[in-house]
Write an enzyme that holds these catalytic residues in place. Sequence first.
Site, PDB file in Angstrom:
ATOM      1  N   ASP A   1      18.553  11.294  -3.204  1.00 24.90           N
ATOM      2  CA  ASP A   1      19.125  12.158  -2.173  1.00 24.90           C
ATOM      3  C   ASP A   1      20.344  12.927  -2.680  1.00 24.90           C
ATOM      4  O   ASP A   1      21.265  12.346  -3.266  1.00 24.90           O
ATOM      5  CB  ASP A   1      19.529  11.332  -0.951  1.00 24.90           C
ATOM      6  CG  ASP A   1      18.336  10.881  -0.128  1.00 24.90           C
ATOM      7  OD1 ASP A   1      17.290  11.550  -0.192  1.00 24.90           O
ATOM      8  OD2 ASP A   1      18.447   9.857   0.576  1.00 24.90           O
TER       9      ASP A   1
ATOM     10  N   HIS B   1      13.164   7.605  -4.564  1.00 28.38           N
ATOM     11  CA  HIS B   1      12.329   7.127  -3.460  1.00 28.38           C
ATOM     12  C   HIS B   1      11.348   8.212  -3.025  1.00 28.38           C
ATOM     13  O   HIS B   1      11.502   9.391  -3.352  1.00 28.38           O
ATOM     14  CB  HIS B   1      13.164   6.639  -2.275  1.00 28.38           C
ATOM     15  CG  HIS B   1      14.017   7.689  -1.634  1.00 28.38           C
ATOM     16  ND1 HIS B   1      15.212   8.122  -2.166  1.00 28.38           N
ATOM     17  CD2 HIS B   1      13.856   8.395  -0.482  1.00 28.38           C
ATOM     18  CE1 HIS B   1      15.742   9.038  -1.381  1.00 28.38           C
ATOM     19  NE2 HIS B   1      14.932   9.234  -0.354  1.00 28.38           N
TER      20      HIS B   1
ATOM     21  N   ARG C   1      19.133   9.006   9.662  1.00 26.42           N
ATOM     22  CA  ARG C   1      19.658   8.821   8.307  1.00 26.42           C
ATOM     23  C   ARG C   1      21.092   9.302   8.183  1.00 26.42           C
ATOM     24  O   ARG C   1      21.426  10.409   8.623  1.00 26.42           O
ATOM     25  CB  ARG C   1      18.804   9.575   7.280  1.00 26.42           C
ATOM     26  CG  ARG C   1      19.107   9.165   5.836  1.00 26.42           C
ATOM     27  CD  ARG C   1      18.410  10.076   4.839  1.00 26.42           C
ATOM     28  NE  ARG C   1      19.201  11.281   4.550  1.00 26.42           N
ATOM     29  CZ  ARG C   1      18.796  12.250   3.743  1.00 26.42           C
ATOM     30  NH1 ARG C   1      17.600  12.185   3.160  1.00 26.42           N
ATOM     31  NH2 ARG C   1      19.562  13.311   3.530  1.00 26.42           N
TER      32      ARG C   1
END
Length: 311
Positions: A133, A286, A301
């Site tokens: 991320d 991921h 999130r």
Amino acid sequence: MTALAPPLTVPPPRPAAFVEDADAPSQAFEIQAFDAPLGAEVLGLDLARPLNDADFARLHRAHLDHHVLVFRDQRITPAQHIAFSRRWGPLQIHVLRNFQLPGHPEILQVSNLRDAQGQPVGLGDAGQYWHSDLSYKERPSLGSLLHAQELPAQGGDTLFANQHLAYDGLPLALKTAIAGKRAEHSYLAKYEELRARNPWRPKLTPAQIAEVKPVSQPVVRIHPETGRRALFVSEHFTTRILDLPEDESRDLLAQLFRHSSRESIVYRHRWQAHDLVFWDNRSLLHLAAGCPDSLRRHLHRTTIEGDVPVG
């Protein structure tokens, strides 16, 4: 099993806003490692209650050791989700602000639901490519915390790949080829391709594009807390290895992408109701496995700001 990280040389972060929790009663909870290349579940901890320094330090140690912590059955509010996330550091706001949770801009809605007008409430196609991320930011994410609100009856798994093991297992020739190399990361790398598949993905404004300018990151980064090396490239955001001819860069990245998601270094998370999953973006890639479009999936999130990567 994943090797444990060395002892901490600095105390875990604790912003001043949490001083009032320092003397809260300890909670009886267990940390059980998965039979997998990474990951552990936290059982018996209630994140709706104050968390004292000793309990937080135990979680911090476990997060470094296992890279993914799964907090089971967390009946917490968005404000409590944000407060726990902030304990680890300042939070980052995603560039797609139309998918923020109303009243809580720190939370990105990862969702395939639509509102009364038929408009998507969240980012329904998040995680379709392996990635870390916000690697496209100068200070990428330390970690992300994803809280299940509504889960599909089938599918919806999330896969995590251990990039310390990926680096450790590289053939010597590949390790030599990437030593000291840097790569470009760009949020725009796959954006238009995803928009072509999902027209509800918004067209970015000039201001948003300026917010996500490409950045250069080390191909191998050193974890700032453990000193372990990890691969730091991904098929979603890494566009090229700098200072190499285009064909060499493309070939080298293809080899690294294949190596970084080998089944032997992957943990597949099968979600349970009210799971809160906290992963280390400095250690992992991921991927969202997806679920049928007809099934509802809705999660919240937060993303914690990390440091400038060092190779």
